[in-house]
Design a protein around this motif. Structure first.
Motif, short mmCIF file in Angstrom:
data_model
loop_
_atom_site.label_atom_id
_atom_site.label_comp_id
_atom_site.label_asym_id
_atom_site.label_seq_id
_atom_site.Cartn_x
_atom_site.Cartn_y
_atom_site.Cartn_z
N ASP A 130 0.83 -1.20 0.00
CA ASP A 130 0.00 0.00 0.00
C ASP A 130 0.87 1.25 0.00
O ASP A 130 1.91 1.30 0.65
CB ASP A 130 -0.95 0.00 1.19
CG ASP A 130 -0.23 -0.16 2.52
OD1 ASP A 130 0.54 -1.12 2.65
OD2 ASP A 130 -0.44 0.68 3.41
N SER A 131 0.48 2.24 -0.80
CA SER A 131 1.18 3.53 -0.91
C SER A 131 2.66 3.37 -1.25
O SER A 131 3.52 4.04 -0.70
CB SER A 131 1.05 4.32 0.40
OG SER A 131 -0.30 4.50 0.73
N SER A 159 -3.44 -1.04 -1.98
CA SER A 159 -4.24 0.17 -1.80
C SER A 159 -3.40 1.43 -1.91
O SER A 159 -2.19 1.42 -1.66
CB SER A 159 -4.92 0.13 -0.43
OG SER A 159 -5.70 -1.04 -0.29
N SER A 160 -4.07 2.51 -2.30
CA SER A 160 -3.47 3.85 -2.36
C SER A 160 -2.26 3.93 -3.29
O SER A 160 -1.27 4.60 -2.99
CB SER A 160 -3.10 4.34 -0.95
OG SER A 160 -4.25 4.36 -0.13
N ASN A 161 -2.31 3.23 -4.38
CA ASN A 161 -1.33 3.37 -5.46
C ASN A 161 -2.08 3.88 -6.68
O ASN A 161 -3.27 3.63 -6.84
CB ASN A 161 -0.69 2.01 -5.80
CG ASN A 161 0.33 1.58 -4.76
OD1 ASN A 161 1.37 2.19 -4.62
ND2 ASN A 161 0.01 0.54 -4.02
N HIS A 162 -1.42 4.58 -7.57
CA HIS A 162 -2.06 5.11 -8.78
C HIS A 162 -2.05 4.04 -9.87
O HIS A 162 -1.44 4.21 -10.91
CB HIS A 162 -1.35 6.39 -9.24
CG HIS A 162 -1.48 7.51 -8.27
ND1 HIS A 162 -2.61 8.26 -8.16
CD2 HIS A 162 -0.63 7.98 -7.33
CE1 HIS A 162 -2.46 9.16 -7.20
NE2 HIS A 162 -1.26 9.01 -6.68
N ARG A 186 -6.56 -6.28 -2.09
CA ARG A 186 -7.08 -4.97 -1.65
C ARG A 186 -6.58 -3.88 -2.61
O ARG A 186 -5.39 -3.72 -2.81
CB ARG A 186 -6.62 -4.67 -0.23
CG ARG A 186 -7.07 -5.72 0.76
CD ARG A 186 -6.87 -5.28 2.20
NE ARG A 186 -7.03 -6.37 3.14
CZ ARG A 186 -8.17 -6.90 3.52
NH1 ARG A 186 -9.31 -6.42 3.06
NH2 ARG A 186 -8.20 -7.90 4.39
N SER A 188 -8.23 -0.48 -2.63
CA SER A 188 -8.90 0.78 -2.32
C SER A 188 -7.98 1.96 -2.61
O SER A 188 -6.77 1.88 -2.45
CB SER A 188 -9.34 0.80 -0.86
OG SER A 188 -8.20 0.75 0.00
N GLY A 189 -8.57 3.04 -3.11
CA GLY A 189 -7.80 4.25 -3.39
C GLY A 189 -6.83 4.13 -4.53
O GLY A 189 -5.79 4.78 -4.55
N CYS A 190 -7.16 3.28 -5.55
CA CYS A 190 -6.24 3.07 -6.67
C CYS A 190 -6.69 3.77 -7.95
O CYS A 190 -6.22 3.44 -9.04
CB CYS A 190 -6.07 1.58 -6.93
SG CYS A 190 -5.06 0.76 -5.67
N HIS A 191 -7.65 4.71 -7.86
CA HIS A 191 -8.12 5.50 -8.99
C HIS A 191 -8.70 4.64 -10.10
O HIS A 191 -8.39 4.83 -11.27
CB HIS A 191 -6.97 6.37 -9.54
CG HIS A 191 -6.36 7.25 -8.51
ND1 HIS A 191 -6.91 8.43 -8.12
CD2 HIS A 191 -5.25 7.08 -7.73
CE1 HIS A 191 -6.17 8.98 -7.17
NE2 HIS A 191 -5.15 8.17 -6.92
#
Length: 194
Positions: A130-131, A159-162, A186, A188-191
């Motif tokens: 993540d990130s 999660s949280s990667n572009h 998972r 989430s937050g991957c655009h």
């Protein structure tokens, strides 16, 4: 590098008429290699090659430092250098040990170095990415690991990667593989779009 060792010179006596004690030369070469490994913008292949040279010269200091780092749970305020991240990945891939969990942020806070550690996904059951600043190349690496016949990966947190849709399509290629063992993914937050 290995030719400078006494044991190698003994084997090559007929080909090399004059040999000398090279202990001092080996020490100088080893120090030079360690300095080279700390240079910026050195390609990963060159770093691994330098690591091989250290092993040929019977210098295990880098390997020992990484093994010590892996076995310790607490690393306050310390980041592995880029070269150490590359060598860590190499050691993890070459060892037959399967990690229960792998989190690159445990070793470095730099996203560029996180990406150097991504190939270690091949030797873990749970990967926490993540990130980590993933790009399409990273997604290709993960997809390849999922398709591997000896894949151990059961849980993958990205999660949280572009990643966007293009990155997820690459991951999907790995998920379709009959070798894929993944149970949890998972994103989430991957655009991603609908």
């Amino acid at each position: 590098m290995g030719i400078s060792l006494k044991s190698s010179q003994n084997l090559l006596k007929g080909l090399i008429p004059h040999t000398e004690d090279t202990t001092e030369s080996i020490t100088k070469i080893t120090e030079y290699i360690k300095q080279e490994q700390n240079r910026y913008n050195i390609p990963d292949e060159a770093l691994v090659n330098l690591f091989y040279c250290l092993l040929e010269l019977k210098d295990n200091s880098l390997n020992e430092e990484i093994q010590s780092y892996l076995s310790s749970d607490i690393h306050p305020g310390r980041d592995l250098s880029s070269s150490m991240c590359t060598v860590l990945t190499y050691i993890l891939l070459m060892s037959e040990k399967v990690l229960d969990e792998f989190n690159p942020k445990r070793f470095t806070s730099k996203q560029a170095d996180n990406r150097r550690l991504i190939p270690a996904v091949r030797c873990c059951k749970k990967a926490l990415f993540d990130s980590c600043g993933f790009d399409e190349t990273c997604c290709e690496t993960v997809s390849s690991a999922l398709q591997s016949s000896n894949s151990h990966l059961k849980e993958l947190v990205m999660s949280s990667n572009h990643l966007k849709d293009s990155g997820v399509k690459l991951i999907y290629g790995g998920l379709k593989s009959p070798h894929c063992q993944l149970n949890i993914l998972r994103l989430s937050g991957c655009h991603l779009t609908a």
